[in-house]
Design a protein around this motif. Sequence first.
Motif, mmCIF file in Angstrom:
data_model
loop_
_atom_site.group_PDB
_atom_site.id
_atom_site.type_symbol
_atom_site.label_atom_id
_atom_site.label_comp_id
_atom_site.label_asym_id
_atom_site.label_seq_id
_atom_site.Cartn_x
_atom_site.Cartn_y
_atom_site.Cartn_z
ATOM 1 N N GLY A 100 0.853 -1.193 0.000
ATOM 2 C CA GLY A 100 0.000 0.000 0.000
ATOM 3 C C GLY A 100 0.886 1.240 0.000
ATOM 4 O O GLY A 100 1.998 1.218 0.555
ATOM 5 N N ALA A 101 0.405 2.313 -0.628
ATOM 6 C CA ALA A 101 1.201 3.549 -0.684
ATOM 7 C C ALA A 101 1.518 4.057 0.717
ATOM 8 O O ALA A 101 2.611 4.569 0.979
ATOM 9 C CB ALA A 101 0.437 4.617 -1.476
ATOM 10 N N LYS A 102 0.594 3.875 1.643
ATOM 11 C CA LYS A 102 0.779 4.389 3.010
ATOM 12 C C LYS A 102 2.063 3.850 3.634
ATOM 13 O O LYS A 102 2.784 4.580 4.320
ATOM 14 C CB LYS A 102 -0.434 3.995 3.865
ATOM 15 N N ASN A 175 -5.874 15.943 -5.224
ATOM 16 C CA ASN A 175 -5.600 16.119 -3.802
ATOM 17 C C ASN A 175 -6.682 15.586 -2.860
ATOM 18 O O ASN A 175 -7.870 15.831 -3.056
ATOM 19 C CB ASN A 175 -5.410 17.633 -3.560
ATOM 20 N N ASN A 176 -6.201 14.893 -1.857
ATOM 21 C CA ASN A 176 -7.026 14.550 -0.698
ATOM 22 C C ASN A 176 -6.609 15.521 0.403
ATOM 23 O O ASN A 176 -5.424 15.559 0.734
ATOM 24 C CB ASN A 176 -6.735 13.113 -0.264
ATOM 25 N N PRO A 177 -7.455 16.319 0.997
ATOM 26 C CA PRO A 177 -8.910 16.243 0.956
ATOM 27 C C PRO A 177 -9.610 17.255 0.052
ATOM 28 O O PRO A 177 -10.828 17.218 -0.050
ATOM 29 C CB PRO A 177 -9.271 16.585 2.411
ATOM 30 N N HIS A 203 5.836 12.907 -4.673
ATOM 31 C CA HIS A 203 4.476 13.197 -5.114
ATOM 32 C C HIS A 203 3.630 11.956 -4.884
ATOM 33 O O HIS A 203 4.022 10.848 -5.228
ATOM 34 C CB HIS A 203 4.423 13.598 -6.597
ATOM 35 N N ASP A 204 2.458 12.184 -4.308
ATOM 36 C CA ASP A 204 1.562 11.076 -3.970
ATOM 37 C C ASP A 204 0.346 11.189 -4.889
ATOM 38 O O ASP A 204 -0.386 12.175 -4.825
ATOM 39 C CB ASP A 204 1.173 11.243 -2.489
ATOM 40 N N GLY A 205 0.164 10.195 -5.766
ATOM 41 C CA GLY A 205 -0.884 10.345 -6.790
ATOM 42 C C GLY A 205 -1.913 9.237 -6.855
ATOM 43 O O GLY A 205 -2.320 8.835 -7.953
ATOM 44 N N PRO A 206 -2.423 8.727 -5.706
ATOM 45 C CA PRO A 206 -3.284 7.544 -5.794
ATOM 46 C C PRO A 206 -4.648 7.791 -6.433
ATOM 47 O O PRO A 206 -5.357 6.833 -6.721
ATOM 48 C CB PRO A 206 -3.454 7.123 -4.331
ATOM 49 N N TYR A 207 -4.994 9.075 -6.654
ATOM 50 C CA TYR A 207 -6.333 9.356 -7.210
ATOM 51 C C TYR A 207 -6.289 9.684 -8.702
ATOM 52 O O TYR A 207 -7.275 10.179 -9.245
ATOM 53 C CB TYR A 207 -6.992 10.507 -6.432
ATOM 54 N N SER A 208 -5.170 9.400 -9.371
ATOM 55 C CA SER A 208 -5.065 9.816 -10.778
ATOM 56 C C SER A 208 -6.087 9.117 -11.677
ATOM 57 O O SER A 208 -6.387 9.589 -12.762
ATOM 58 C CB SER A 208 -3.652 9.558 -11.314
ATOM 59 N N HIS A 234 2.054 5.614 -5.774
ATOM 60 C CA HIS A 234 0.766 5.312 -6.394
ATOM 61 C C HIS A 234 0.213 4.069 -5.722
ATOM 62 O O HIS A 234 0.882 3.480 -4.862
ATOM 63 C CB HIS A 234 0.906 5.130 -7.911
ATOM 64 N N SER A 235 -0.981 3.705 -6.099
ATOM 65 C CA SER A 235 -1.651 2.641 -5.372
ATOM 66 C C SER A 235 -2.694 1.976 -6.244
ATOM 67 O O SER A 235 -3.259 2.606 -7.137
ATOM 68 C CB SER A 235 -2.336 3.281 -4.168
ATOM 69 N N LEU A 236 -2.960 0.702 -5.952
ATOM 70 C CA LEU A 236 -4.077 0.044 -6.636
ATOM 71 C C LEU A 236 -5.369 0.186 -5.831
ATOM 72 O O LEU A 236 -6.440 -0.223 -6.272
ATOM 73 C CB LEU A 236 -3.755 -1.441 -6.875
ATOM 74 N N SER A 237 -5.242 0.784 -4.645
ATOM 75 C CA SER A 237 -6.381 0.883 -3.722
ATOM 76 C C SER A 237 -7.601 1.543 -4.336
ATOM 77 O O SER A 237 -8.706 1.012 -4.266
ATOM 78 C CB SER A 237 -5.984 1.673 -2.478
ATOM 79 N N LYS A 238 -7.398 2.735 -4.896
ATOM 80 C CA LYS A 238 -8.545 3.515 -5.359
ATOM 81 C C LYS A 238 -8.842 3.234 -6.832
ATOM 82 O O LYS A 238 -9.990 3.278 -7.260
ATOM 83 C CB LYS A 238 -8.296 5.017 -5.153
ATOM 84 N N TRP A 245 -6.459 -5.277 -0.061
ATOM 85 C CA TRP A 245 -5.371 -6.198 -0.421
ATOM 86 C C TRP A 245 -4.009 -5.605 -0.133
ATOM 87 O O TRP A 245 -3.013 -6.309 -0.128
ATOM 88 C CB TRP A 245 -5.481 -6.600 -1.905
ATOM 89 N N ARG A 246 -3.933 -4.321 0.085
ATOM 90 C CA ARG A 246 -2.700 -3.617 0.455
ATOM 91 C C ARG A 246 -1.609 -3.763 -0.607
ATOM 92 O O ARG A 246 -0.681 -4.565 -0.466
ATOM 93 C CB ARG A 246 -2.153 -4.078 1.834
ATOM 94 N N ILE A 247 -1.763 -3.023 -1.670
ATOM 95 C CA ILE A 247 -0.692 -3.020 -2.668
ATOM 96 C C ILE A 247 -0.619 -1.669 -3.373
ATOM 97 O O ILE A 247 -1.623 -1.094 -3.754
ATOM 98 C CB ILE A 247 -0.815 -4.217 -3.648
#
Length: 395
Positions: A100-102, A175-177, A203-208, A234-238, A245-247
């Motif tokens: 997970g990106a976190k 951006n979150n939030p 740069h954190d881009g999980p919402y792209s 980046h993340s597969l979460s969103k 699944w945490r990746i």
Amino acid sequence: MKVSRRVENLPPYLFVEISRKIAEKKAKGEDVVSFGIGDPDMPTPSHVIDRLCQAAQDPANHRYPESEGLPQLRQAIAGWYERRFGVSLDADKEVLPLIGAKEGIGHIAFCFIDPGDIALVPDPGYPVYSVSTMLAGGEPYYMPLVEQNDFLPDLDSIPAHILKRAKLLWLNYPNNPTGAVADLDFFNKVVKFAQQHNLAVCHDGPYSEVTFDGYQPVSFMQADGAKEVGVEFHSLSKSYNMTGWRIGMVVGNPVMVDALRRIKSNLDSGIPQAIQYAAIEALTGIQDCIQKHNAVYQKRRDLVVDMLNRIGIETKSPKATLYVWAKVPEGYTSVSFATALLDEAGVVVTPGIGYGRSGEGYIRLSLTIPDAGLTKGLSRLAEWSSTKSGLRTKK
Ligand SMILES: Cc1ncc(COP(=O)(O)O)c(C=O)c1O
């Protein structure tokens, strides 16, 4: 038993507090509608789950994974960046899968922050940027994100004495939030700024991939020289409804990627391989789920934004992310407003102050709530507002 000062000084994780309050209400038998956490309510696509189940049956995947991830997964991530953003990455040196990106966001502070160092973090922002800085012994310097500046940080206003001690620059678009977005001009400016002040950019881009009305976000890695100064998380979460699944992944500057690989190899033993195979399927398989999910979120966004504006809460429509960032009506703080909605309407929203001082005056509503709950929550808001006269936000 005495815990460390490091642990003692940790602020409570925002969503833990919210979850506790919801649980308290539910225990009393009260029905609560939550626009709180941004956790996709739709399931992981079935072809991804099929691959996961198949991989889980293979004894080869029952053993310790390599902490740097399967080479096929690193190649799948590089391929996805190439197709998605036209960015070429060396799958061995410039790509690292994460739990997970976190997890990576938390650990990279230990790669670049020594006691006394500063990390520049967005305010409001995802809390892990500042908490990981503090855990590593550093200090966060909060860059206000304000509406007049389209929720972009004013880099030129950061004092010289801060820049002298700053090692990391954290950014997050979409951006979150706030739901704000950034363009390539901004990212090009960030690269120059980082070069000038010797900063490593994260740069954190999980919402792209969570976008509306045909909006196409850019990756920070598309900026000229981005790879020389920074990385992108980046993340597969969103993108693929895979929060459980945490990746995730980090890509970009090979020195930064290698530093994180070294820290991680001492702390974790990688991502379960069946999950890695599921991620490969998500990244390389059919992508139509993204459009389908976005169509659902877009409909919900329109309903939420429309209702808030109708009841006097000024709200702009975000082009991306799972969040609506709405102004608090006159006479309330973000906490008193969120508390009133919870106590008087049975609706959970997140108070903006939870994301930093500049989040005061706002609440965040997440769109990851099934349609029936969303409709119920919105009608509760309408009913609640009808008991208040002249609800309006500050201009
Ligand atoms: C801005 C931002 N970064 C990172 C994350 C964490 O993503 P992951 O599930 O990959 O750990 C979140 C989750 O809400 C987020 O909002």
